[in-house]
Scaffold this motif. Sequence first.
Motif, PDB file in Angstrom:
ATOM      1  N   ASP A   3      -5.723   8.694   2.741  1.00 21.62           N
ATOM      2  CA  ASP A   3      -6.910   8.069   3.646  1.00 21.62           C
ATOM      3  C   ASP A   3      -6.117   7.107   4.312  1.00 21.62           C
ATOM      4  N   TYR A   4      -5.470   7.670   5.026  1.00 21.76           N
ATOM      5  CA  TYR A   4      -4.461   6.502   6.309  1.00 21.76           C
ATOM      6  C   TYR A   4      -5.709   5.351   7.017  1.00 21.76           C
ATOM      7  N   ASN A   5      -7.352   5.498   7.902  1.00 23.88           N
ATOM      8  CA  ASN A   5      -7.894   4.428   8.233  1.00 23.88           C
ATOM      9  C   ASN A   5      -8.053   3.282   7.079  1.00 23.88           C
ATOM     10  N   GLY A   6      -8.319   3.405   5.942  1.00 25.27           N
ATOM     11  CA  GLY A   6      -7.947   2.930   5.157  1.00 25.27           C
ATOM     12  C   GLY A   6      -6.552   1.869   4.508  1.00 25.27           C
ATOM     13  N   HIS A   7      -5.036   2.670   4.338  1.00 24.57           N
ATOM     14  CA  HIS A   7      -4.362   2.158   4.041  1.00 24.57           C
ATOM     15  C   HIS A   7      -4.194   1.184   5.966  1.00 24.57           C
ATOM     16  N   ALA A   8      -4.372   1.140   6.554  1.00 21.67           N
ATOM     17  CA  ALA A   8      -3.999   0.592   7.663  1.00 21.67           C
ATOM     18  C   ALA A   8      -4.516  -0.865   8.029  1.00 21.67           C
ATOM     19  N   ARG A   9      -5.688  -0.397   7.765  1.00 24.47           N
ATOM     20  CA  ARG A   9      -6.671  -1.510   7.484  1.00 24.47           C
ATOM     21  C   ARG A   9      -6.494  -2.413   6.238  1.00 24.47           C
ATOM     22  N   PHE A  10      -6.237  -2.503   5.571  1.00 26.55           N
ATOM     23  CA  PHE A  10      -5.345  -2.962   4.528  1.00 26.55           C
ATOM     24  C   PHE A  10      -4.150  -3.761   4.541  1.00 26.55           C
ATOM     25  N   MET A  11      -3.446  -3.169   5.307  1.00 32.65           N
ATOM     26  CA  MET A  11      -1.957  -3.909   5.904  1.00 32.65           C
ATOM     27  C   MET A  11      -2.613  -4.899   6.959  1.00 32.65           C
ATOM     28  N   ARG A  12      -3.547  -4.828   7.515  1.00 34.14           N
ATOM     29  CA  ARG A  12      -4.280  -5.884   8.472  1.00 34.14           C
ATOM     30  C   ARG A  12      -4.836  -6.771   7.836  1.00 34.14           C
ATOM     31  N   ARG A  13      -5.480  -7.228   7.086  1.00 30.82           N
ATOM     32  CA  ARG A  13      -6.011  -8.164   6.389  1.00 30.82           C
ATOM     33  C   ARG A  13      -4.589  -8.773   5.694  1.00 30.82           C
ATOM     34  N   CYS A  14      -3.271  -8.146   5.515  1.00 30.01           N
ATOM     35  CA  CYS A  14      -2.560  -8.594   4.562  1.00 30.01           C
ATOM     36  C   CYS A  14      -1.550  -9.538   5.602  1.00 30.01           C
ATOM     37  N   ARG A  15      -1.164 -11.184   5.137  1.00 29.71           N
ATOM     38  CA  ARG A  15      -0.172 -11.730   6.172  1.00 29.71           C
ATOM     39  C   ARG A  15       1.408 -11.068   5.706  1.00 29.71           C
ATOM     40  N   ILE A  16       2.011 -10.941   4.935  1.00 22.22           N
ATOM     41  CA  ILE A  16       3.113 -10.019   4.351  1.00 22.22           C
ATOM     42  C   ILE A  16       2.996  -9.086   3.687  1.00 22.22           C
ATOM     43  N   VAL A  17       3.404  -7.998   3.969  1.00 23.69           N
ATOM     44  CA  VAL A  17       3.831  -6.660   3.769  1.00 23.69           C
ATOM     45  C   VAL A  17       5.204  -6.489   2.552  1.00 23.69           C
ATOM     46  N   SER A  45       0.709  -1.530  -0.029  1.00 25.63           N
ATOM     47  CA  SER A  45       0.175  -0.148   0.266  1.00 25.63           C
ATOM     48  C   SER A  45       1.003   1.367   0.095  1.00 25.63           C
ATOM     49  N   GLY A  46       1.073   1.990  -1.101  1.00 31.49           N
ATOM     50  CA  GLY A  46       1.074   3.299  -1.353  1.00 31.49           C
ATOM     51  C   GLY A  46       1.594   3.880  -2.252  1.00 31.49           C
ATOM     52  N   GLY A  47       2.503   4.726  -2.868  1.00 29.82           N
ATOM     53  CA  GLY A  47       2.823   5.165  -3.940  1.00 29.82           C
ATOM     54  C   GLY A  47       3.526   4.341  -4.486  1.00 29.82           C
ATOM     55  N   SER A  88       2.360 -11.916  -9.860  1.00 34.21           N
ATOM     56  CA  SER A  88       3.069 -13.448  -8.638  1.00 34.21           C
ATOM     57  C   SER A  88       1.762 -12.468  -8.140  1.00 34.21           C
ATOM     58  N   LYS A  89       1.884 -12.607  -6.064  1.00 31.22           N
ATOM     59  CA  LYS A  89       0.567 -13.413  -5.609  1.00 31.22           C
ATOM     60  C   LYS A  89       0.519 -11.579  -4.840  1.00 31.22           C
ATOM     61  N   LEU A  90       1.422 -10.586  -5.358  1.00 33.58           N
ATOM     62  CA  LEU A  90       1.217  -9.258  -5.032  1.00 33.58           C
ATOM     63  C   LEU A  90       0.283  -8.366  -4.669  1.00 33.58           C
ATOM     64  N   THR A  91      -1.027  -8.597  -3.831  1.00 32.14           N
ATOM     65  CA  THR A  91      -1.773  -7.043  -4.161  1.00 32.14           C
ATOM     66  C   THR A  91      -1.529  -5.738  -3.852  1.00 32.14           C
ATOM     67  N   VAL A  92      -2.088  -5.031  -4.610  1.00 31.34           N
ATOM     68  CA  VAL A  92      -1.525  -3.147  -4.420  1.00 31.34           C
ATOM     69  C   VAL A  92      -2.338  -2.530  -4.102  1.00 31.34           C
ATOM     70  N   ARG A  93      -2.305  -1.693  -3.316  1.00 31.89           N
ATOM     71  CA  ARG A  93      -3.270  -0.803  -2.729  1.00 31.89           C
ATOM     72  C   ARG A  93      -2.620   0.814  -3.451  1.00 31.89           C
ATOM     73  N   LYS A  94      -2.827   1.447  -4.161  1.00 31.08           N
ATOM     74  CA  LYS A  94      -2.824   2.497  -5.001  1.00 31.08           C
ATOM     75  C   LYS A  94      -3.231   3.484  -3.646  1.00 31.08           C
ATOM     76  N   ARG A  95      -2.101   4.163  -3.560  1.00 31.35           N
ATOM     77  CA  ARG A  95      -2.155   5.685  -2.288  1.00 31.35           C
ATOM     78  C   ARG A  95      -3.298   6.614  -3.381  1.00 31.35           C
ATOM     79  N   THR A  96      -4.256   7.357  -2.758  1.00 32.40           N
ATOM     80  CA  THR A  96      -5.480   7.956  -2.570  1.00 32.40           C
ATOM     81  C   THR A  96      -4.115   9.425  -2.690  1.00 32.40           C
ATOM     82  N   ALA A  97      -5.466  10.791  -4.225  1.00 33.85           N
ATOM     83  CA  ALA A  97      -5.137  12.069  -3.717  1.00 33.85           C
ATOM     84  C   ALA A  97      -5.117  12.224  -2.488  1.00 33.85           C
TER      85      ALA A  97
END
Length: 293
Positions: free
Chosen positions: A178-192, A146-148, A166-175
């Motif tokens: 949204d830090y809460n969304g960023h944190a929630r995404f990371m909590r869904r990840c087993r690996i970052v 998650s990030g730029g 590969s099996k990388l899921t990407v969440r791109k940084r929004t303008a």
Amino acid sequence: MRAMFLTTETTDCGNHVRAWNSLGLRAEHVVFHYKNINNDWQLIDKAREYQPDAMFYIGAHNGSGIPGIKTLCKLYDIAPLIHLCCDAADAPWHSGLTAYHNKGCFDLQVAIDGAMNVPVDLSVLTPIDPKPFMVTPQRDIRCGFSGGAQTGCRRGDIIQSLEWFSKLTVRKRTAKGDYNGHARFMRRCRIVLNDSQTGTGTSNHIKGRVVEAGFANCALLESEGSPIGKWFPEDCYILWRDAQDAARLIEGLDDKTINHAAKRLAEEVRKRYTARHIYSTILGKIGLHVGST
């Protein structure tokens, strides 16, 4: 402790203020636009009006709206002034850091990217507000970023190739960042996944994502060349060499290895690198204390 933050408008600056406020304190936050018209006089007026016990400055290494040396020296006369540099490892910053030192603009210059052997007085890691990471969503992402990550540079090209092949899921940084969304995404990840290269790609540092991964209880895949070994024991992270190696690790790491790395990183972050630890270390260097006046 009455603190004031004087920062650019970038999302990361707001996150550093948020980390301070997570201590149960409330900082005054004054924003300047480093690419626009200079508004130095407003910064001075705000500081005189608020009369803080300490001020934290987060700027940029170039731009028409950056406060001048004379302005910083005037702020220095109002209250202790601390420069937090997010990219101290990157070469474009070094001449400015040296100039600030020579002119006596700050009580303390701090690298918050873990940079060593750079012209600052203290190196720490990025202060993070842990509260957004206290959510408990399902761990449904094997490996995420998650990030730029703009294409056309090493980091962006590697992340894009891992997302495609590969099996990388990407969440791109929004303008709006949204830090809460960023944190929630990371909590869904087993690996970052993290790439330690600076913006110019000429050096490496410790990104805030490393500390965030600890609060998110994720295993961290960190790029070789990172100075992470100076800050964490080697069982807290897993190094990758290139895109092919990262893909192999993302797909092949077993549960035991993932769980152990995640557990150890979380332990070290909570023991040594909370926002209270970091801000206490910074203020202690100039004889101040978090929560005191």
